[in-house]
Design an enzyme around this catalytic site. Structure first.
Site, PDB file in Angstrom:
ATOM      1  N   GLU A  90      32.689  37.332 -12.410  1.00 42.05           N
ATOM      2  CA  GLU A  90      31.725  36.390 -12.962  1.00 42.05           C
ATOM      3  C   GLU A  90      32.464  35.082 -13.272  1.00 42.05           C
ATOM      4  OE1 GLU A  90      27.730  36.922 -15.595  1.00 42.05           O
ATOM      5  OE2 GLU A  90      29.014  38.632 -15.281  1.00 42.05           O
ATOM      6  N   GLU A 112      32.281  41.091 -25.749  1.00 38.62           N
ATOM      7  CA  GLU A 112      30.925  40.727 -25.336  1.00 38.62           C
ATOM      8  C   GLU A 112      29.873  41.529 -26.098  1.00 38.62           C
ATOM      9  OE1 GLU A 112      30.234  41.600 -21.216  1.00 38.62           O
ATOM     10  OE2 GLU A 112      28.468  40.306 -21.130  1.00 38.62           O
TER      11      GLU A 112
HETATM   12  C1  BGC Z   1      27.269  36.750 -19.051  1.00 41.65           C
HETATM   13  C2  BGC Z   1      26.771  36.233 -20.348  1.00 41.65           C
HETATM   14  C3  BGC Z   1      25.638  35.309 -19.982  1.00 41.65           C
HETATM   15  C4  BGC Z   1      24.567  36.270 -19.519  1.00 41.65           C
HETATM   16  C5  BGC Z   1      23.239  35.673 -19.322  1.00 41.65           C
HETATM   17  C6  BGC Z   1      26.214  37.620 -18.476  1.00 41.65           C
HETATM   18  O1  BGC Z   1      26.559  38.225 -17.317  1.00 41.65           O
HETATM   19  O2  BGC Z   1      28.488  37.353 -19.143  1.00 41.65           O
HETATM   20  O3  BGC Z   1      27.662  35.847 -21.266  1.00 41.65           O
HETATM   21  O4  BGC Z   1      25.241  34.398 -20.871  1.00 41.65           O
HETATM   22  O5  BGC Z   1      24.994  36.968 -18.375  1.00 41.65           O
HETATM   23  O6  BGC Z   1      22.410  36.627 -18.969  1.00 41.65           O
END
Ligand code: BGC
Length: 867
Positions: free
Chosen positions: A454, A734
């Protein structure tokens, strides 16, 4: 004594690459109190101040930050300038001149005439192999100045005679390349020698054409990595010449056989110096989108040794660096030809102490180095970075010695501005985790996470964290750059991408979540307004508001166009993302989207009305001021019941209603009471996600519940900030349940251990616990609001902030019920000091207190009071 220090141009210290001067600032220092500038004189000269290109004359003004200069100062491209300032204080004391310097970039992009050159063809579009682009040049007479302007479609390094110019990494950074490509300028005079010299660009795919995004697509911006540079030379004899990339350069494949942002790098040292030179071709690129990057480039910062070498129960050899970070592992190896070093970077061990890779998803994070001869060599990745604390040694020639490895933290170069320490060691570790989370996710763009497939500029994460970030480090240049991409990537209708630079719109139909909406989610898209506003508050700069004005307005236009009866909602919404009140296994918290969307619609509109007023746009101020009132009225109509309570009973609903000021005054207490009830229901724990968490402590302390705010902050059992700390976290997770109390983990498909979002609680530590804030009527800490909130059993808090005016500090100590507060206020700033919770003033430190509040100018003050 009074003196001027820290003279900066565009918020940067001696920058190289100034296209226009939009800001000059300096600080004043004195050993006296209440020092304010009465006037200043500012000069800019190319050589000698006897004939300056600009002389402000004596300007009667107390301003020392965000000074603008005329746009028509006759500057030349790629030239060094001296700049100096002196000031007179209100008492008539005059400072000596204080001097600094800057180097201009090309003042007009049409001057960039270098070609973008490559040896890649369409057939290489899926590859990520390095190439050199070289030219041998002759230096015939002695060089007075030499500036190298360089960039790439890809990631690059540039060398002169084998030595790297500058110490930037991952240049030219990640921008929305086809709309905005940065170039860097290096002073390379010292690298050149008389006679023959070799100029060499070293490029690879990077963000430009490599695999990016969870859908796994390549070639987001183009198919061929290419390099472009101009060497601007001035000889002692006054002659000037520019050497540019063109068809006369030669190219060859390099020893980095493969490099990918997610997967890692493969370096074959046997290929070093075996280049088969070939002709280059030109890659078309519109140079009108170029911009010089004068600062905040990516560099190596901390270098950490191995803390421990572990053998896991499964028999793996693992290096533990003791700190989760973003960057690379550098190593020194001695192996025979063909011997391989193979390493794998990862974040955490599983509950049994084995290597845990599942949360990397498809990202491989592997490094392979193939030795060429028996000689010792030192290597680190050239074109990629990893998020890791641990490194599994898969293959290594000979015995493993901890001293052979160093973890290098790689992130954008931002001066550290803030610090926070206190008497609670767990909170100090939390503060360290917040700061490391920032370092790990400020690698040129504000990313969600640095390890899995990501590493994207998620707008929501940036919005939530930017105020905290702006306390810890000087983020002005970082966010200014990113906001330009945000504006550039907005949809025609003003919609704001979920990630900036955008690589999702039109490309995410195969993703089960994104296919429902590829842009414009509340709290995420509102970064377009909240981030510039935060920059204004933290640095007092109106220029960023002006620059982003149309972008902000377009986003409001988008919401307005899709709102029905004052309630806004649109396609895919992340809502209170990853809140614990979500249904089992879901990412979406329990607070309905209508509420979170409309709350943010109101909040952003209110901010925009203020911004319009600040910029003197009276019409917009009025229009959006009215719109704001209408939205608030709709919010109240839809979400309050007759008894004056919210009809959504989640923690997050109460929090945003309180913190955004959306409750009718008469009902505010009801909402605060409900928040307390909801907190009690969870045994004092939060169950909030991205929307509610950042403001939870604020919503409490702003409503007479500072005690509960501290209790929430200091909870040590699951789920809480300190639960993570006690579980050994060195960055912010997270998920609250990233690792659960029983050692199991939240689903591997989304479980980063380095996600700064929940670190936004830092904002409360600095602004409320330490009590350092800025007033909107004197942004950038010109008017400091100093209001420490004593509590949580803390006996000491010490916070410092290097603001545009200089260092300010709030240091409090409690002994029994007596508080000693030490406050430092820099020159040219002024403060309103207040003492929440005070019952009796024991020593006002020479200040004139009115009750428990005093106004003051600069200086150090020691105040004692009883609680
Ligand atoms: C990210 C998040 C992001 C989110 C939004 C994720 O995959 O890691 O931090 O804001 O997606 O849906």
């Amino acid at each position: 004594m009074v003196e001027v220090t820290n003279l900066r141009v565009n918020y940067l210290d001696s920058p190289i690459g100034i296209e226009d001067i939009f800001q000059v600032g300096w600080q004043m220092r004195s050993d006296r109190r209440s020092v304010r500038q009465k006037s200043y004189r500012l000069q800019i000269a190319e050589n000698d101040f006897a004939s300056p290109v600009y002389d402000s004359g004596e300007v009667m003004s107390g301003d020392s930050a965000n000074i603008t200069v005329p746009v028509d100062i006759p500057l030349n491209s790629v030239s060094a300038y001296r700049i100096r300032v002196k000031a007179t204080a209100e008492d008539g004391d005059c400072t000596p001149w204080h001097e600094s310097k800057f180097v201009t970039a090309l003042l007009n992009n049409s001057e960039w005439r270098a070609e973008f050159i490559t040896i890649e063809t369409e057939e290489d579009k899926g590859d990520a192999r390095s190439s050199y682009l070289n030219k041998s040049i002759e230096i015939s007479s002695s060089v007075k100045s030499a500036y190298l302007l360089s960039t790439a479609l890809g990631v690059y390094h540039v060398y002169i005679n084998g030595q790297k110019a500058g110490d930037d990494q991952m240049a030219p950074g990640w921008t929305s390349y086809n709309k905005h490509l940065l170039y860097q300028i290096y002073d390379v005079k010292e690298l050149l020698k008389p006679g023959e010299n070799t100029l060499s660009g070293f490029v690879n795919a990077g963000w430009y054409k490599g695999k990016m995004g969870f859908v796994g697509l390549k070639n987001h911006y183009g198919t061929r990595a290419a390099f472009s540079c101009e060497l601007h030379l001035e000889y002692e004899n006054g002659e000037r010449c520019v050497i540019r990339t063109d068809g006369t350069w030669q190219g060859a494949w390099g020893p980095v056989v493969y490099s990918d942002i997610y997967d890692g790098e493969l370096y074959d040292a046997r290929l070093e110096n075996t280049e088969k030179w070939q002709a280059v071709s030109q890659a078309a690129f519109d140079t009108s989108v170029l911009a010089a990057q004068a600062g905040c480039r990516v560099r190596v910062h901390e270098r950490l040794p191995v803390k421990e070498i572990i053998t896991t129960p499964e028999g793996d050899t693992v290096l533990d660096f003791g700190q989760n970070l973003t960057g690379w592992v550098e190593f020194t190896v001695q192996g025979n030809e063909g011997d391989e070093v193979r390493l794998q970077c990862f974040e955490v061990l599983d509950s049994r102490g084995n290597v845990y890779l599942d949360n990397l998803r498809s990202a491989k994070q592997k490094l392979t180095y193939i030795c060429k001869d028996g000689a010792q060599a030192t290597y680190h990745a050239y074109f990629t970075f990893q998020g890791f604390r641990y490194v599994k040694v898969i293959s290594w020639p000979g015995g493993i010695n901890a001293k052979s490895f160093t973890a290098c933290a790689v992130y954008s170069n931002m001066p550290v501005t803030g610090s926070f320490t206190c008497s609670n060691p767990l909170l100090n570790q939390l503060q360290s985790n917040i700061h490391w989370g920032m370092k790990g996710n400020f690698l040129d763009v504000p990313t969600d996470c640095p390890q899995r497939d990501e590493r994207l500029g998620w707008t929501g994460d940036a919005q939530i964290f930017c105020r905290t970030a702006s306390f810890l480090m000087d983020t002005y240049t970082f966010f200014r750059k990113w906001l330009r991409d945000l504006a550039a990537d907005q949809t025609d209708e003003g919609g704001v991408p979920h990630v900036v630079p955008d690589i999702l719109i039109g490309k995410s139909s195969s993703d089960r979540i994104m296919r429902d909406g590829e842009h414009s989610a509340a709290a995420w898209a509102d970064a377009s307004i909240i981030v510039p506003w935060t920059m204004y508050l933290a640095y007092g700069d109106k220029d960023i508001l002006r620059r982003q004005y149309e972008s902000m307005k377009a986003w409001l236009g988008f919401m307005r166009a899709h709102a029905v009866d004052g309630i806004w909602n649109y396609k895919l919404q992340f809502g209170d993302w990853v809140a614990l009140d979500a249904e089992e296994g879901s990412y979406f918290g329990a607070t309905p989207n209508d509420l979170t969307c409309t709350a943010y619609y109101a909040y952003s509109t209110g901010l925009f009305a203020k911004i319009a007023r600040i910029l003197g746009r009276a019409d917009d101020a009025e229009t959006y001021g009215k719109l704001y009132e209408q939205i608030v009225a709709s919010y109240q109509k839809h979400f309050f019941d007759e008894s004056g309570r919210l009809n959504v009973q989640t923690q997050t609903a109460q929090i945003v209603t309180l913190h955004f000021g959306l409750a009718p005054e008469a009902y505010r207490k009801n909402v605060a009471d409900d928040l307390i009830k909801l907190l009690k229901k969870e045994n004092g724990h939060l169950v909030t996600g991205f929307v509610g968490t950042p403001y939870f402590c604020f919503a409490l302390s702003e409503n007479d519940h500072t005690k509960e705010a501290y209790e929430l902050l200091l909870k040590e059992d699951y789920p809480s900030w300190l639960y993570q700390v006690k579980a050994g976290a060195t960055t912010i997770w997270e998920h609250w349940d990233g690792i659960k109390p029983d050692g199991t983990m939240w689903s591997a498909d989304m479980n980063s251990f380095n996600h700064y979002a929940y670190g936004a609680v830092g904002d409360w530590l600095y602004r409320v616990a330490a009590g350092i804030d800025t007033a909107e009527d004197g942004p950038g800490y010109q008017h400091i609001l100093l209001a420490p909130h004593i509590g949580g059993g803390l006996t000491e808090v010490d916070a410092k902030l290097q603001s545009s005016y200089g260092q300010l500090r709030s240091h409090w100590r409690v002994s029994g019920d007596v508080v000693t507060l030490e406050a430092d206020i820099p020159c040219n700033a002024y403060a309103t000091i207040s003492l929440p919770g005070a019952a009796e003033l024991l020593d006002g430190g020479g200040l004139d207190f009115d009750g428990f509040s005093a106004k003051t100018g600069s200086g150090r003050y020691t105040i004692r009071y009883r609680l």
